[in-house]
Every structure is written in C-alpha cells, then in structure tokens.
Motif scaffolding. Structure first.
Motif, short mmCIF file in Angstrom:
data_model
loop_
_atom_site.label_atom_id
_atom_site.label_comp_id
_atom_site.label_asym_id
_atom_site.label_seq_id
_atom_site.Cartn_x
_atom_site.Cartn_y
_atom_site.Cartn_z
N LEU A 1 -3.53 -4.56 -7.44
CA LEU A 1 -2.87 -4.84 -6.16
C LEU A 1 -4.01 -5.52 -5.14
O LEU A 1 -3.74 -6.36 -4.53
CB LEU A 1 -2.26 -3.60 -5.53
CG LEU A 1 -1.49 -3.70 -4.17
CD1 LEU A 1 -0.24 -4.58 -4.63
CD2 LEU A 1 -1.07 -2.44 -3.80
N SER A 2 -5.00 -4.75 -4.95
CA SER A 2 -6.22 -5.15 -4.10
C SER A 2 -6.54 -6.60 -4.43
O SER A 2 -6.89 -7.63 -3.94
CB SER A 2 -7.30 -4.19 -4.21
OG SER A 2 -6.85 -3.04 -3.74
N ARG B 1 -3.82 0.25 -8.35
CA ARG B 1 -4.02 -0.25 -7.10
C ARG B 1 -5.24 -1.26 -7.18
O ARG B 1 -5.17 -1.90 -6.29
CB ARG B 1 -4.81 1.14 -6.58
CG ARG B 1 -3.80 2.26 -6.49
CD ARG B 1 -3.26 2.45 -5.01
NE ARG B 1 -2.23 3.17 -4.82
CZ ARG B 1 -0.99 3.08 -4.24
NH1 ARG B 1 -0.94 1.89 -3.74
NH2 ARG B 1 -0.15 3.98 -4.31
N GLU C 1 -2.64 4.90 -12.22
CA GLU C 1 -2.39 4.53 -10.93
C GLU C 1 -3.68 3.50 -10.15
O GLU C 1 -3.83 2.79 -9.40
CB GLU C 1 -1.98 5.53 -10.24
CG GLU C 1 -1.51 5.42 -8.72
CD GLU C 1 -1.01 6.46 -7.87
OE1 GLU C 1 -0.96 6.26 -6.58
OE2 GLU C 1 -0.62 7.38 -8.54
N ASP C 2 -4.79 4.24 -10.48
CA ASP C 2 -6.12 3.53 -10.20
C ASP C 2 -6.15 2.08 -10.63
O ASP C 2 -6.67 1.16 -9.56
CB ASP C 2 -7.34 4.29 -10.53
CG ASP C 2 -7.44 5.57 -9.83
OD1 ASP C 2 -6.88 5.65 -8.76
OD2 ASP C 2 -8.15 6.28 -10.48
N ASP D 1 0.89 -1.27 0.18
CA ASP D 1 0.01 0.05 -0.02
C ASP D 1 0.98 1.28 0.00
O ASP D 1 0.38 2.38 -0.50
CB ASP D 1 -0.89 0.02 1.12
CG ASP D 1 -2.10 -1.05 0.92
OD1 ASP D 1 -2.45 -1.20 -0.28
OD2 ASP D 1 -2.50 -1.30 2.03
#
Length: 155
Positions: free
Chosen positions: A50-51, A47, A43-44, A34
């Motif tokens: 990643l989640s 993310r 970038e969204d 994080d």
C-alpha cells in the motif's frame, strides 16, 4: 479522418483540471486506505504494498502536474519555448506499478492506480508529439539532392 490537434492552451487547461481532480482522489483514497482492514496472510506485506503504490501513484501524478504547470507557464508567457523544451519534459519511464503488490490492494485502489497510469500515458503522448517537432530531419531540398546524388552515382 481528422488531423491531430497540436497542444494548445485549452487542452492544457482541461488536462490540468483533470489532473488536479485525479490527484486529489489519489490523495484522499490512499489517506483513507490506512484505515482499511487488510485481512491477508501477511498484513505487513500488504501495508508495504500500500505504501509503495501510494508513493508511485502520487509521484506519477506530481510529474504530470509539474509538466502541465510548465505548459501553462509557457502559454502565459512566463517561460520561453527554449526553457520549456529544456526543462518541461516528462520522465521517459514513469514508475510502473508492481503487479505482485497490486493484487494485495483493494479493487477500488487498483482501478484508481490504473486510471493514473492511463492519464500519464495520455499526457506522455502530448509530450512526445510536442518534442518531436524539434527533432532534426533534412528538409525536402536536401532529401531530393541526396536522392539525385545516389541516382547519379548508380548510373
């Protein structure tokens, strides 16, 4: 050539210790992820990737740990073999990582995710082998009787 070893208490304990270490590494790595500076076009999306991969990887490890806890309970006579056969299975299809999302993650996370997939596959081989002991196949006498019956009908 050696004969394969059936799953036993020491194998389960070794796998359990390895699973706990790997699960802790997963937890720590994704918690620290994080804080990563994801410099990408979107970038969204990075993310979200990643989640999603954190959830898939954590779920994969929790399935393995649950399976190992069932095995440990069986070896400690806390559940019966029937209960273990009934409730102690790994999901047939573990959620595989999405290659499109993986490329958005740092190499260290991709390597960790691959390690969890390899570990899951190892445990899944034990699960399949253990459950294959319970598949019904005709005994030697029945196979011989069937073969003789086929030979007599052909003659």
């Amino acid at each position: 050539m050696t004969t394969p070893v059936d799953i036993n208490r020491s194998i389960v304990e070794g796998l359990y210790a390895e699973a706990l270490v790997l699960a802790d590494e997963v937890r720590l790595s994704f918690a620290l992820a994080d804080q990563l500076d994801l410099k990408q076009e979107d970038e969204d999306l990075a993310r979200i990737a990643l989640s999603c991969e954190a959830l898939r990887t954590s779920t994969r490890m929790m399935h393995v740990i649950a399976w190992l806890l069932n095995q440990r309970a069986y070896f400690h006579n806390e559940i019966s073999e029937f209960q273990l056969r009934r409730c102690g299975r790994l999901p047939v299809e573990a959620s595989r990582s999405d290659p499109e999302q993986l490329v958005m993650l740092p190499l260290v996370l991709r390597d960790l995710i691959a390690a969890t997939e390899r570990f899951y596959a190892r445990v899944q081989r034990f699960d399949r082998a253990w459950h294959s002991r319970f598949t019904m196949s005709p005994c030697a006498i029945h196979r011989l009787r069937d073969r003789l019956g086929r030979e007599l009908h052909c003659a």
